[in-house]
Design a protein around this motif. Structure first.
Motif, PDB file in Angstrom:
ATOM      1  N   ASN A 143      -5.267  38.909  25.553  1.00 37.53           N
ATOM      2  CA  ASN A 143      -4.653  37.833  25.960  1.00 37.53           C
ATOM      3  C   ASN A 143      -3.011  39.120  25.457  1.00 37.53           C
ATOM      4  O   ASN A 143      -2.915  39.943  24.715  1.00 37.53           O
ATOM      5  CB  ASN A 143      -4.503  37.122  24.814  1.00 37.53           C
ATOM      6  N   THR A 144      -1.352  39.191  25.720  1.00 35.75           N
ATOM      7  CA  THR A 144      -0.449  39.323  26.422  1.00 35.75           C
ATOM      8  C   THR A 144       0.193  38.745  25.221  1.00 35.75           C
ATOM      9  O   THR A 144       0.006  37.074  25.506  1.00 35.75           O
ATOM     10  CB  THR A 144       0.204  39.785  27.268  1.00 35.75           C
ATOM     11  N   MET A 145       1.818  39.057  25.040  1.00 36.79           N
ATOM     12  CA  MET A 145       2.486  38.251  24.567  1.00 36.79           C
ATOM     13  C   MET A 145       4.036  37.672  25.975  1.00 36.79           C
ATOM     14  O   MET A 145       3.756  38.227  26.635  1.00 36.79           O
ATOM     15  CB  MET A 145       3.586  38.928  23.189  1.00 36.79           C
ATOM     16  N   THR A 191      -4.433  42.140  22.771  1.00 34.08           N
ATOM     17  CA  THR A 191      -5.389  41.731  21.970  1.00 34.08           C
ATOM     18  C   THR A 191      -6.623  41.351  22.347  1.00 34.08           C
ATOM     19  O   THR A 191      -6.313  40.750  23.284  1.00 34.08           O
ATOM     20  CB  THR A 191      -4.713  40.533  20.633  1.00 34.08           C
ATOM     21  N   ALA A 192      -7.659  41.640  21.524  1.00 30.17           N
ATOM     22  CA  ALA A 192      -9.329  41.726  22.791  1.00 30.17           C
ATOM     23  C   ALA A 192      -9.655  40.569  21.989  1.00 30.17           C
ATOM     24  O   ALA A 192      -9.498  40.150  20.177  1.00 30.17           O
ATOM     25  CB  ALA A 192     -10.329  43.503  22.274  1.00 30.17           C
ATOM     26  N   TYR A 193     -10.179  39.822  22.423  1.00 28.81           N
ATOM     27  CA  TYR A 193     -10.725  38.014  21.022  1.00 28.81           C
ATOM     28  C   TYR A 193     -12.432  38.870  21.565  1.00 28.81           C
ATOM     29  O   TYR A 193     -13.684  38.244  22.113  1.00 28.81           O
ATOM     30  CB  TYR A 193     -10.656  37.151  22.508  1.00 28.81           C
ATOM     31  N   PRO A 194     -12.615  39.423  20.210  1.00 29.54           N
ATOM     32  CA  PRO A 194     -14.209  39.464  20.004  1.00 29.54           C
ATOM     33  C   PRO A 194     -14.798  38.039  19.286  1.00 29.54           C
ATOM     34  O   PRO A 194     -14.493  37.332  18.797  1.00 29.54           O
ATOM     35  CB  PRO A 194     -14.263  40.070  19.149  1.00 29.54           C
ATOM     36  N   ILE A 195     -16.843  37.491  19.593  1.00 29.63           N
ATOM     37  CA  ILE A 195     -16.945  36.035  19.319  1.00 29.63           C
ATOM     38  C   ILE A 195     -18.330  37.061  18.794  1.00 29.63           C
ATOM     39  O   ILE A 195     -19.201  38.104  19.153  1.00 29.63           O
ATOM     40  CB  ILE A 195     -16.833  36.047  20.822  1.00 29.63           C
TER      41      ILE A 195
END
Length: 259
Positions: free
Chosen positions: A117-119, A219-223
């Motif tokens: 995701n970006t801002m 930012t990266a989104y880990p699960i």
């Protein structure tokens, strides 16, 4: 010994009825054979609220014996709760930093990044502060809302300001990205810095102002599944669904980019 023809026919009829009954509810039969049932509790970053709600509904449709329960909040707060023993099956973070903390504590393992995701700048629809560029956020007199710096959206916004070489003073600090967005949509501030997906989800409640790629940050989104979660099989299946093509489609529609 040969059975009378009438008895054979009767047995055959009963057997066929039983088979028909077993196949009358494909969904329940599938749920019974895939071994997945009960509730799956997912701790997810606030910015995933809309997309994960959709994924949860789709997952429940595919597994009728499962109920997905969500706890949406700042990733930093969720990681802290997991560390304190809060019951969870899955953690989806908006930051590798918060996921790494959970992994280091032994509460999760082998996280997978599923989105980025970006801002973006969000302003009220009438844009009272006349904000048109990133540099405008540094102007004196403007009221700016940011996430707290320990929260991923706050840390990522700080990276944006550092790259742009500007100093932005916050009039208010939100506990998560949704609280910042609410402050903007209510007209309590002139602008806020949130994720682009949150601007899209807000629709007409806010107006988005893009940040140039050279100054933007992601930012990266880990699960990952939680090591001692109460529903290991359900957690594994939900993570696999998020990582599937169907999951990627929902996330892309919400404005997330591929990992």
């Amino acid at each position: 010994m040969r059975r009378p023809a009438l008895l054979v026919a009767t047995v055959a009829t009963v057997a066929s009825l039983l088979l028909a009954g077993c196949g009358s509810d494909d969904g329940n039969a599938s749920a019974a054979t895939d071994g997945i049932s009960g509730s799956v509790t997912v701790f997810a970053a606030a910015s995933l609220t809309e997309s994960f709600t959709t994924l949860g509904e789709q997952f429940e449709d595919a597994h009728p014996a499962v109920t997905v329960k969500f706890n949406f909040s700042a990733s930093s707060a969720l990681a802290e709760s997991i560390g304190q023993g809060a019951p969870a099956d899955v953690f989806a973070s908006a930051s590798t930093k918060n996921m790494d903390a959970v992994v280091e504590d032994g509460d999760a393992a082998d996280p997978k990044t599923f989105a980025r995701n970006t801002m973006e700048i969000a302003v009220p629809p009438d844009n009272p502060g006349q904000v048109t560029t990133l540099a405008d956020l540094a102007k004196p007199g403007l009221k700016i809302a940011l996430c707290q710096e320990q929260v991923p959206c706050g840390a990522t916004a700080r990276t944006v300001f550092d790259k742009a070489k500007i100093t932005v003073k916050a009039a208010t600090l939100g506990t998560d990205v949704k609280s910042v967005l609410t402050t903007v949509s209510l007209g309590e501030v002139d602008a806020g810095v949130v994720y682009k997906t949150d601007v899209r989800a807000a629709g007409a409640k806010v107006k988005g102002i893009e940040i140039p790629a050279a100054q933007n940050a992601s930012t990266a989104y880990p699960i990952a599944t939680i090591s001692d979660g109460p529903n290991a099989e359900g957690a594994k299946a939900f993570v696999e669904y998020v990582l599937s093509a169907d999951g990627a489609r929902v996330l892309t529609d919400a404005g997330f980019s591929a990992p």
